[in-house]
Design a protein around this motif. Sequence first.
Motif, PDB file in Angstrom:
ATOM      1  N   LEU A  56      38.249  73.618  -7.015  1.00 55.08           N
ATOM      2  CA  LEU A  56      38.043  74.805  -7.844  1.00 55.08           C
ATOM      3  C   LEU A  56      36.729  75.494  -7.489  1.00 55.08           C
ATOM      4  O   LEU A  56      36.674  76.723  -7.371  1.00 55.08           O
ATOM      5  N   ALA A  57      35.682  74.716  -7.293  1.00 53.95           N
ATOM      6  CA  ALA A  57      34.377  75.297  -6.967  1.00 53.95           C
ATOM      7  C   ALA A  57      34.423  76.062  -5.655  1.00 53.95           C
ATOM      8  O   ALA A  57      33.894  77.177  -5.548  1.00 53.95           O
ATOM      9  N   LEU A  58      35.051  75.494  -4.635  1.00 56.51           N
ATOM     10  CA  LEU A  58      35.115  76.168  -3.339  1.00 56.51           C
ATOM     11  C   LEU A  58      35.929  77.447  -3.433  1.00 56.51           C
ATOM     12  O   LEU A  58      35.571  78.471  -2.826  1.00 56.51           O
ATOM     13  N   VAL A  99      46.299  68.283  -2.189  1.00 58.36           N
ATOM     14  CA  VAL A  99      45.753  69.608  -2.496  1.00 58.36           C
ATOM     15  C   VAL A  99      46.757  70.429  -3.288  1.00 58.36           C
ATOM     16  O   VAL A  99      46.404  71.096  -4.272  1.00 58.36           O
ATOM     17  N   GLN A 100      48.007  70.386  -2.881  1.00 64.62           N
ATOM     18  CA  GLN A 100      49.045  71.134  -3.597  1.00 64.62           C
ATOM     19  C   GLN A 100      49.176  70.648  -5.042  1.00 64.62           C
ATOM     20  O   GLN A 100      49.369  71.454  -5.963  1.00 64.62           O
ATOM     21  N   THR A 101      49.029  69.356  -5.245  1.00 65.08           N
ATOM     22  CA  THR A 101      49.086  68.799  -6.601  1.00 65.08           C
ATOM     23  C   THR A 101      47.884  69.257  -7.424  1.00 65.08           C
ATOM     24  O   THR A 101      48.027  69.636  -8.593  1.00 65.08           O
ATOM     25  N   TYR A 102      46.702  69.257  -6.826  1.00 63.21           N
ATOM     26  CA  TYR A 102      45.508  69.714  -7.540  1.00 63.21           C
ATOM     27  C   TYR A 102      45.659  71.182  -7.962  1.00 63.21           C
ATOM     28  O   TYR A 102      45.292  71.550  -9.083  1.00 63.21           O
ATOM     29  N   PRO A 126      20.292  75.210 -10.135  1.00 63.33           N
ATOM     30  CA  PRO A 126      20.932  75.255  -8.819  1.00 63.33           C
ATOM     31  C   PRO A 126      22.427  75.522  -8.944  1.00 63.33           C
ATOM     32  O   PRO A 126      23.090  75.026  -9.859  1.00 63.33           O
ATOM     33  N   ALA A 127      22.958  76.312  -8.030  1.00 63.57           N
ATOM     34  CA  ALA A 127      24.385  76.657  -8.075  1.00 63.57           C
ATOM     35  C   ALA A 127      25.237  75.391  -7.991  1.00 63.57           C
ATOM     36  O   ALA A 127      24.994  74.514  -7.167  1.00 63.57           O
ATOM     37  N   LEU A 128      26.216  75.304  -8.895  1.00 61.24           N
ATOM     38  CA  LEU A 128      27.171  74.191  -8.931  1.00 61.24           C
ATOM     39  C   LEU A 128      26.463  72.839  -8.919  1.00 61.24           C
ATOM     40  O   LEU A 128      26.815  71.916  -8.187  1.00 61.24           O
ATOM     41  N   ALA A 129      25.458  72.742  -9.775  1.00 60.64           N
ATOM     42  CA  ALA A 129      24.604  71.554  -9.802  1.00 60.64           C
ATOM     43  C   ALA A 129      25.370  70.278 -10.134  1.00 60.64           C
ATOM     44  O   ALA A 129      24.924  69.182  -9.767  1.00 60.64           O
ATOM     45  N   ASP A 130      26.489  70.404 -10.819  1.00 58.14           N
ATOM     46  CA  ASP A 130      27.231  69.211 -11.246  1.00 58.14           C
ATOM     47  C   ASP A 130      28.520  68.989 -10.456  1.00 58.14           C
ATOM     48  O   ASP A 130      29.419  68.288 -10.917  1.00 58.14           O
ATOM     49  N   VAL A 131      28.598  69.589  -9.256  1.00 56.36           N
ATOM     50  CA  VAL A 131      29.791  69.441  -8.423  1.00 56.36           C
ATOM     51  C   VAL A 131      29.409  68.716  -7.142  1.00 56.36           C
ATOM     52  O   VAL A 131      28.446  69.094  -6.468  1.00 56.36           O
ATOM     53  N   THR A 170      37.644  67.263 -14.782  1.00 64.09           N
ATOM     54  CA  THR A 170      36.586  66.257 -14.715  1.00 64.09           C
ATOM     55  C   THR A 170      36.664  65.433 -13.441  1.00 64.09           C
ATOM     56  O   THR A 170      35.647  64.917 -12.984  1.00 64.09           O
ATOM     57  N   ALA A 171      37.834  65.321 -12.851  1.00 66.74           N
ATOM     58  CA  ALA A 171      37.991  64.531 -11.630  1.00 66.74           C
ATOM     59  C   ALA A 171      37.265  65.214 -10.465  1.00 66.74           C
ATOM     60  O   ALA A 171      37.239  66.442 -10.355  1.00 66.74           O
TER      61      ALA A 171
END
Length: 280
Positions: A29-31, A62-65, A143-148, A21-22
Motif C-alpha cells: 500500500l505504501a509503495l 501480491v494479487q491476494t494482498y 520521517p515519511a512512512l516512519a512505521d513502514v 497491520t501485516a
Amino acid sequence: MDIRVLGPLRISCADMEVVPTARKPRQLLALLLLNYSRVVPMGMLIDELWDGHAPKTALAAVQTYVFHLRKKLAEVTGESMDTVGNEILRTARNGYEVVAELGCFDLRVFHRLERAGMAVMAEGDLHTAAQNFREALSLWRGPALADVAAGPGIRAEVAGLEQSRATMLDHRIELELRLGLHREILSELAVLVSHDRFHEDRRAQFIIALYRSGYRVRALEAFHQLRKDMITEFGVEPSPKLHQYYQAVLTSDPALDRMPVLPLPRSSELPVLPAVAGSF
C-alpha cells in the motif's frame, strides 16, 4: 478518505482505519501511494516485498494482498468492489495504480504547493512562495512512512521526498530572511543548526539572522562553534563562503543587511516536479 504518508502511514474514512497491520500488505500500500497516478509494475512490487528473494508464489500473494486492500476500501467507503477496482486501486499494464482523486492526500497537497511555490518564487513573488513552502512543510509529521518496513522502492521514493523537503526548507528560510523575518525564524534556526551541525548554508543563515536581530557576538560565536566542530571532527576549515560571512559580521559590513545565502532559481532552472491533477 484522509491519507497521510508524510509521517506514519495513516488512512481513515468515517473514523475507520484502512491501513493493514501485516508487514507486506502495508509495504504494498505504501509503495502504491508513493507512486500515486503512476502504474507500479508487478516486478517492482515483488522486488519491494521480497527484495530479490521472491518465492514462486509471489505473484499470487501480491494479487491476494490487492484483493484484501480493495475489500477494505470497499467496506470503509461504501463503494462496490468493482468501483474500488475501477476508480481507486486499478489494475493496469501488468501492475497496479492508485488514482490521484483520493480525498485529502498529504503527498498530493505537498506536490501541489511545491510546484506553486517554485513557480511564484521564480517570478519574484517571495511572500507567496514562502507561504506555500511553509504550508507544505507543515504537512510533515515526522520521517515519511516512519512505521513502514522499507524495501528498495520505498527507500528510493522516501529519499527523494526527504531531499525535496530539505530543499524546500532551505528555500523557505532564505525567502523569509529576504523578507526581513530574521527575528521570527531565529528559534527555528537555532534548533536546525543544533540538529545538523555541519550544514554550512544553514549556519550562514543563522549567522545572518542573529546579526540582523542585533546579536552580533552570538553570530560570531555561531561561526566559531562550527569551525571548532569541523576542525575537531574532520580537520578542515569552514568554506570560504562561510568565512566571508564571518568577516562581514566582524566588520559590521552593511552588505549583510541584503546579503543572500542561497541563490533562488529562475524560471528556466526550475526542476520538473510531479504533475498534480484535480483540486484539493
